[in-house]
Design a protein around this motif. Structure first.
Motif, PDB file in Angstrom:
ATOM      1  N   UNK A 118     108.360 -16.370  19.235  1.00 25.30           N
ATOM      2  CA  UNK A 118     108.735 -16.874  17.832  1.00 25.30           C
ATOM      3  C   UNK A 118     110.220 -17.120  18.215  1.00 25.30           C
ATOM      4  N   UNK A 119     110.862 -16.321  19.115  1.00 21.84           N
ATOM      5  CA  UNK A 119     112.542 -16.820  19.122  1.00 21.84           C
ATOM      6  C   UNK A 119     112.816 -17.559  20.415  1.00 21.84           C
ATOM      7  N   UNK A 120     112.271 -17.267  21.467  1.00 20.41           N
ATOM      8  CA  UNK A 120     112.572 -18.090  22.718  1.00 20.41           C
ATOM      9  C   UNK A 120     111.844 -19.461  22.678  1.00 20.41           C
ATOM     10  N   UNK A 121     110.829 -19.466  21.682  1.00 21.37           N
ATOM     11  CA  UNK A 121     110.155 -21.018  21.557  1.00 21.37           C
ATOM     12  C   UNK A 121     109.201 -21.280  22.705  1.00 21.37           C
ATOM     13  N   UNK A 122     109.218 -20.537  23.691  1.00 24.50           N
ATOM     14  CA  UNK A 122     108.346 -20.839  24.787  1.00 24.50           C
ATOM     15  C   UNK A 122     107.476 -19.623  25.319  1.00 24.50           C
ATOM     16  N   UNK A 123     106.138 -19.520  24.997  1.00 25.90           N
ATOM     17  CA  UNK A 123     105.755 -18.325  25.373  1.00 25.90           C
ATOM     18  C   UNK A 123     105.581 -18.029  26.834  1.00 25.90           C
ATOM     19  N   UNK A 124     105.847 -19.294  27.625  1.00 27.12           N
ATOM     20  CA  UNK A 124     105.961 -18.926  29.146  1.00 27.12           C
ATOM     21  C   UNK A 124     107.224 -17.958  29.537  1.00 27.12           C
ATOM     22  N   UNK A 125     108.037 -17.981  28.704  1.00 21.70           N
ATOM     23  CA  UNK A 125     109.478 -17.236  28.990  1.00 21.70           C
ATOM     24  C   UNK A 125     109.009 -15.637  28.987  1.00 21.70           C
ATOM     25  N   UNK A 126     107.761 -15.251  28.544  1.00 25.34           N
ATOM     26  CA  UNK A 126     107.353 -13.857  28.440  1.00 25.34           C
ATOM     27  C   UNK A 126     107.855 -13.195  29.929  1.00 25.34           C
ATOM     28  N   UNK A 127     107.161 -13.853  30.956  1.00 27.44           N
ATOM     29  CA  UNK A 127     107.264 -13.176  32.129  1.00 27.44           C
ATOM     30  C   UNK A 127     108.800 -12.875  32.609  1.00 27.44           C
ATOM     31  N   UNK A 128     109.552 -14.111  32.479  1.00 27.90           N
ATOM     32  CA  UNK A 128     111.252 -13.838  32.517  1.00 27.90           C
ATOM     33  C   UNK A 128     111.576 -12.609  31.913  1.00 27.90           C
ATOM     34  N   UNK A 129     111.276 -12.555  30.703  1.00 25.88           N
ATOM     35  CA  UNK A 129     111.758 -11.372  29.694  1.00 25.88           C
ATOM     36  C   UNK A 129     111.277 -10.152  30.244  1.00 25.88           C
ATOM     37  N   UNK A 130     110.236  -9.884  30.644  1.00 32.69           N
ATOM     38  CA  UNK A 130     109.576  -8.550  31.368  1.00 32.69           C
ATOM     39  C   UNK A 130     110.286  -8.355  32.657  1.00 32.69           C
ATOM     40  N   UNK A 140     106.142 -18.047  36.701  1.00 37.07           N
ATOM     41  CA  UNK A 140     106.270 -16.901  37.561  1.00 37.07           C
ATOM     42  C   UNK A 140     107.526 -16.972  38.379  1.00 37.07           C
ATOM     43  N   UNK A 141     107.442 -18.388  39.050  1.00 35.61           N
ATOM     44  CA  UNK A 141     108.778 -18.531  39.777  1.00 35.61           C
ATOM     45  C   UNK A 141     110.300 -18.310  39.033  1.00 35.61           C
ATOM     46  N   UNK A 142     110.167 -18.541  37.873  1.00 35.63           N
ATOM     47  CA  UNK A 142     111.405 -18.218  36.951  1.00 35.63           C
ATOM     48  C   UNK A 142     111.631 -16.837  36.620  1.00 35.63           C
ATOM     49  N   UNK A 143     110.338 -16.228  36.495  1.00 36.81           N
ATOM     50  CA  UNK A 143     110.540 -14.720  36.402  1.00 36.81           C
ATOM     51  C   UNK A 143     111.227 -14.050  37.887  1.00 36.81           C
ATOM     52  N   UNK A 144     110.676 -14.648  38.835  1.00 35.16           N
ATOM     53  CA  UNK A 144     111.144 -13.947  40.268  1.00 35.16           C
ATOM     54  C   UNK A 144     112.668 -14.388  40.230  1.00 35.16           C
ATOM     55  N   UNK A 145     113.211 -15.386  39.907  1.00 32.29           N
ATOM     56  CA  UNK A 145     114.687 -15.687  39.753  1.00 32.29           C
ATOM     57  C   UNK A 145     115.417 -14.736  39.088  1.00 32.29           C
ATOM     58  N   UNK A 146     114.698 -14.196  37.845  1.00 35.94           N
ATOM     59  CA  UNK A 146     115.375 -13.115  36.950  1.00 35.94           C
ATOM     60  C   UNK A 146     115.349 -12.038  37.695  1.00 35.94           C
ATOM     61  N   UNK A 147     114.025 -11.483  38.375  1.00 36.73           N
ATOM     62  CA  UNK A 147     113.933 -10.247  38.933  1.00 36.73           C
ATOM     63  C   UNK A 147     114.949 -10.142  40.283  1.00 36.73           C
ATOM     64  N   UNK A 148     115.129 -11.043  40.666  1.00 33.65           N
ATOM     65  CA  UNK A 148     116.438 -11.112  41.844  1.00 33.65           C
ATOM     66  C   UNK A 148     117.516 -10.621  41.254  1.00 33.65           C
ATOM     67  N   UNK A 149     118.138 -10.870  39.928  1.00 32.93           N
ATOM     68  CA  UNK A 149     119.262 -10.428  39.386  1.00 32.93           C
ATOM     69  C   UNK A 149     119.095  -8.871  39.180  1.00 32.93           C
ATOM     70  N   UNK A 150     117.773  -8.366  38.811  1.00 36.12           N
ATOM     71  CA  UNK A 150     117.653  -6.929  38.782  1.00 36.12           C
ATOM     72  C   UNK A 150     117.894  -6.355  40.293  1.00 36.12           C
TER      73      UNK A 150
END
Length: 545
Positions: free
Chosen positions: A131-143, A200-210
């Motif tokens: 509802x806020x990020x407008x794209x459900x696929x962003x859930x993986x990146x958020x987690x 999943x690739x976008x989530x991997x990019x985010x997790x590299x920051x972690x």
């Protein structure tokens, strides 16, 4: 004016040698070098991501990045700045017990807030993504982003400690290490995960920051253990003295909460400005397409160039707060004024040439970098006013360092509210349009600088080092005249070199002329230059003793 720089060879220092207290300008120089290297690594990382992920993957990653910053703001609540101030004061007074209380209370606060933030993020992630990020696929990146909340919170506490101890090497090395790990792992994780889907690739990019932040935290912990506080024991504290703990908590929140409030004001201001600007320009009769184009030129082309040397201000601010706190704990107003003049001098040495180069090469820069020469008048209008922006960080750091973070926050709120309030009457005027937006922004910058200056003046009877400032301004204006004349000569005599090469040559000659003039005017001396890593021993012969 005296400027000293730290030798980069100290990167190889061992154990306690790394923890040696550094002067204001040495610490600022270390952080500036680290910030520059980090910016280059971030730029490299963006190139890798753009080629591997593509626009769609980048979009999924970018959707969650603002929430990462918001979570860090909520969990640290400005404590890193407060810790640096209080640790510096306690260190100046030789009060090690208070340092222990500051660290433990800060870790308890950030740890508790991190647990709450993680809980809310885990259970609210799907709702947020839908509802806020407008794209459900962003859930993986958020987690994938969630683990950075507790890691970043603890890192923030240790950063505040090292700043308070005025030892900037660990912060600088950790910053570079974090970016190196991030750049290396981004490509690996994205390549491994992209067969599963772009989300999943976008989530991997985010997790590299972690993972980069985690490596940074490990480095901080190691450096803390090998410092002279390696015998740090929680059991040594008398927690029965609840009144002392309450006092420390109150002091932390006195600086931390206004710092957090200032961050929220900045966020709200940034969120409101696009709405007010577009509505105002529409009232002026500007078409929708032109509004989008003009707003894009201002925010996408002009402002990034104006703020490009901003890491200098950030480095100065980070080192100045504990330095001022230490001097304030000793009731040494003379030292406060001297350190502020040092910081102002360094800020202007960078700010003056940056401002002049942006002004005299506005058309060429916009043409070469963005292929948008129409944005040049906007850059020429805003650049001179933003010279004052280089003074804001040192002045605000003095207010925070002396315990007046609330005053700094009020000044910022007044300036930001003034900017937003003036955008409508100025930008809706058909004769001004987008220039009215720039004028409103510039008035806000002027107002904030004046408010900070008079607040500092009231507290310290601060006196500007006028002769040095005049010399820096004179060297900058002479640089602009000589550099521009040389650029015109090259452009007329050797057009076959091409616009980009001629521009780079003109800027390089301008900078060399500027440095030589600073040397002749004895703003920078030979013993300052020789301490600059790598090139110092080559350049020092050009400067007087």
């Amino acid at each position: 004016m005296h400027f000293a720089y730290i030798d980069i060879d100290q990167i190889l220092c061992k154990k306690g040698l790394c923890m040696k207290k550094q002067s204001l300008v040495k610490g600022a120089f270390v952080l500036t070098v680290a910030a520059f290297i980090s910016k280059m690594l971030v730029f490299s990382n963006s190139i890798v991501l753009s080629r591997v992920l593509g626009p769609e993957g980048i979009g999924l990653k970018k959707m969650v990045m603002p929430f990462m910053g918001l979570m860090m703001t909520l969990t640290t609540i400005g404590l890193p700045v407060a810790i640096s101030r209080l640790v510096a004061e306690a260190d100046a007074q030789g009060n090690r017990e208070k340092v222990k209380k500051i660290l433990i209370i800060s870790l308890v606060i950030t740890g508790s807030l991190s647990i709450l933030a993680v809980f809310l993020s885990v259970f609210g992630g799907k709702v947020l993504a839908r509802y806020f990020l407008t794209d459900p696929r962003s859930y993986n990146s958020f987690m994938a982003m969630i683990p950075i909340i507790p890691i970043g919170a603890v890192s923030g506490v240790l950063k505040g400690y090292f700043r308070g101890r005025q030892t900037m090497n660990p912060i600088a090395f950790a910053q570079v290490l974090e970016q190196i790990v991030r750049v290396c792992l981004t490509y690996v994780l994205v390549q491994q995960l992209i067969p599963l889907g772009i989300e999943y690739a976008a989530a991997g990019a985010v997790f590299s920051s972690v993972l980069g932040e985690a490596c940074s935290l490990i480095f901080f912990i190691v450096m803390f253990k090998i410092s002279h506080h390696r015998k740090f024991r929680v059991s040594g504290l008398r927690w029965s003295h609840a009144r002392e703990a309450k006092k420390v908590l109150s002091e932390l929140l006195q600086t931390g909460l206004p710092t957090t409030g200032n961050g929220f004001v900045m966020s709200v201001s940034r969120a409101m400005q696009p709405i007010v600007i577009t509505k105002s320009l529409a009232m002026a009769g500007v078409s929708t397409a032109l509004i989008t184009r003009q707003y894009g030129m201002l925010t996408g082309f002009v402002m990034p160039l104006v703020f490009l040397p901003g890491f200098i201000n950030q480095s100065l601010g980070a080192t100045l707060v504990p330095a001022i706190s230490e001097a304030n704990a000793k009731n040494n107003l003379h030292l406060i004024n001297r350190r502020l003049n040092q910081a102002v001098g360094v800020a202007l040495i960078v700010g003056v040439p940056s401002t002049i180069l942006l002004y005299i090469y506005a058309h060429e820069l916009m043409s070469v970098i963005y292929h948008a020469p129409a944005a040049a008048p906007l850059l020429k209008l805003i650049a001179p006013f933003f010279l004052l922006n280089y003074l804001q960080s040192p002045l605000q750091s003095v207010l925070v360092g002396m315990g007046y973070a609330k005053r700094a926050m009020i000044n910022n709120i007044l300036a930001k509210c003034t900017t937003v309030a003036l955008i409508y009457p100025l930008a809706s005027n058909p004769s001004l349009g987008i220039k009215g937006v720039i004028l409103a922004i510039c008035i806000g910058v002027i107002l904030e600088t004046i408010l900070h200056y008079f607040a500092v003046l009231k507290l310290t009877d601060y006196a500007l080092d006028t002769p040095t400032i005049i010399k820096i301004l004179g060297a900058g204006m002479a640089m602009g005249c000589i550099g521009r004349a040389f650029f015109i000569y090259l452009n007329d005599s050797l057009p076959q070199l091409g616009g980009t090469l001629i521009l780079l040559t003109g800027i390089l000659v301008s900078v060399i002329v500027y440095l030589l003039l600073l040397g002749l005017l004895k703003v920078i001396r030979r013993h300052n230059i020789i301490k600059i890593p790598l090139i110092g021993r080559v350049l020092y012969v050009l400067f007087p003793k």
